[in-house]
Design an enzyme around this catalytic site. Sequence first.
Site, PDB file in Angstrom:
ATOM      1  N   HIS B 116      -9.709 -22.371  13.557  1.00  0.00           N
ATOM      2  CA  HIS B 116      -9.640 -21.925  12.449  1.00  0.00           C
ATOM      3  C   HIS B 116     -10.062 -23.017  11.393  1.00  0.00           C
ATOM      4  CE1 HIS B 116      -7.491 -20.282   9.052  1.00  0.00           C
ATOM      5  NE2 HIS B 116      -7.596 -18.976   9.476  1.00  0.00           N
ATOM      6  N   ASP B 193      -2.633 -25.900  17.045  1.00  0.00           N
ATOM      7  CA  ASP B 193      -2.722 -24.817  15.865  1.00  0.00           C
ATOM      8  C   ASP B 193      -2.208 -23.570  16.866  1.00  0.00           C
ATOM      9  OD1 ASP B 193      -2.902 -22.431  14.439  1.00  0.00           O
ATOM     10  OD2 ASP B 193      -5.045 -22.807  14.058  1.00  0.00           O
ATOM     11  N   GLN B 196      -1.945 -18.051  16.519  1.00  0.00           N
ATOM     12  CA  GLN B 196      -2.015 -16.929  17.314  1.00  0.00           C
ATOM     13  C   GLN B 196      -1.332 -16.836  18.368  1.00  0.00           C
ATOM     14  OE1 GLN B 196      -3.849 -14.305  16.213  1.00  0.00           O
ATOM     15  NE2 GLN B 196      -4.556 -15.173  14.269  1.00  0.00           N
ATOM     16  N   LYS B 219       2.281 -14.075  10.738  1.00  0.00           N
ATOM     17  CA  LYS B 219       1.542 -13.464  11.902  1.00  0.00           C
ATOM     18  C   LYS B 219       2.507 -13.171  13.137  1.00  0.00           C
ATOM     19  CE  LYS B 219      -2.776 -16.215  11.307  1.00  0.00           C
ATOM     20  NZ  LYS B 219      -3.566 -15.552  10.553  1.00  0.00           N
ATOM     21  N   CYS B 356     -12.176 -16.648   9.084  1.00  0.00           N
ATOM     22  CA  CYS B 356     -11.952 -18.258   8.673  1.00  0.00           C
ATOM     23  C   CYS B 356     -12.186 -18.932   9.882  1.00  0.00           C
ATOM     24  CB  CYS B 356     -10.502 -18.339   8.204  1.00  0.00           C
ATOM     25  SG  CYS B 356      -9.886 -17.462   6.631  1.00  0.00           S
TER      26      CYS B 356
END
Lengths: 147, 402
Positions: B116, B193, B196, B219, B356
């Site tokens: 991302h 990261d 997700q 999220k 993104c």
Amino acid sequence: MQQLENLYRQIIMDHYKNPRHKGLIDSDRYRTHHIKNPSCGDDITVQSAVKDGIVKDVRHDGSGCSICCSSASVLATLMIGQNIDSAQKLTDNYLNMIMNRPVDENLDLEDALAYQGVKQFPARIKCATIAWKAFEQTLKEWSDNDE
Amino acid sequence: MDAHKLKQCFPILTSQPLIYLDTAASSLTPKRVIATMNEYYTEYPVNVHRGVYQISYKATERYTAARQTIADFINADYEETVFTRGASSALNLIATSYGLNNLTANDEIIVSELEHHSHILPWQQVAKKTGAKLIYVPLNSEGRITTENFKKVLSDQTKVVALTYISNVMGYQTPLEEIIPLAHQKNAIVSVDAAQAAPHKTIDVKKLNCDFLAFSGHKMLGPTGIGILYGKRELLDKLEPVEFGGDMNDQVNLYDAVWKETPYKFETGTPPIAEAIGLAEAVRFLQELDPEAILNHEIALKQKAVEALIKLEGVTVYNPTSETGIIAFNLDGVHPHDAVSFFDQENIALRAGHHCAQLIIQWLKVPATLRASFYAYNTHEDVDTFIEVVKKARDFFTSVGF
């Protein structure tokens, strides 16, 4: 209403599939402005050539959705031959129409009227206005530099 | 898991017809999270760490308990769990503070085209400012990060490995369990990261042994405006804050000052109190639903949808083997922004664009994609409707001449 929609759809598809005045010209007769909408990928460059207060030519190039690309073609067709003042008025009128603000009914937007349906899709307003905003910037450069 | 019953927990799903397939951008907010935040604003809407009156004490207590709930959720310690504005600001903090203070022109930073923008641009800036080199893991033919390919770019110069846990476009899971020990053999630190991953994966930072990890509240059924930075205690102790001001200091003198200990030294200003408390409620909800069960449910839906999509002419799926609920696809010859308006008219919310993550879109060699992402509150009927609308959309655009 359905027919109206179809008609508009045809105008948009026609200019999308067969864009007029497409391709940029490398010449100092033109003022050039590039706008990119990074969230959807619409990426449009518009040029205008003005002489003696008259828009002599408008060119465009780029990539994006049908609304974005076709509206650049419609814009070019409409603007060539206008004087700067009416070019600006037509641009204002178009942007007002898309954004659901009061419009001057006496100004003829010709094929660009097809985009009045866009106001029903607020998420697409950016698509329909990006080329016109780029054009407006080139007009501004002409008025800043040459008058 | 009963997705029909679960839909009743989300006001937006009961107040209007909506098939929401954009959870990878933002999940919907359950009633109980909204209620928890309302309770803060109604019953104890005051600042934390400051007042010595009863409701301020209550706010501080709830805020503190929220951090502990979230720390437990990822098996971190309280001091290792920093509140941020979101995953983006957490990842920026790591790059800005760790990266700018520790890297030199001799160092290498391993990243990937699946990242991302929030995990690539901060390190791109670090590379520009320090002279360190950005090295991309070559993706395999499916667009995945593999351990084999990671080994090809890992070197004695590697100082930082910054990779996504799950790709927000392709839905692939990175084999971090294998990659992290390899990175540590080279004394590199690993930034993950997990934006997700957190909504449907039990994250155990101790077992994973990552050095930093970040995720966002919105999220994972929580509110917007809050995220988490996890860092190993010894790293956070040494890490300099990047924002300075109220509440993060112990002692302020004319020409210098002393910071509080982690996590407080990273949290200047009035924190997102309602959001922290709301996120903790979202975490409890997720734990009750069971992340494993959520993932299994969304994979079943995704699988069903992919099987139908790949049989359709005029539809291209870019990630049929993804191991989460994300499908990246296009209607052939139709710009995703044109397509998405059709779905919108049928009350199906999809994402269209770059998500993104322009690097993976460039890697796919397409201008943009559509993305459908399934989650706990989606049903098999949602998949059926989605597939019907895909067919209708394809036929519509063909009929008007695309």
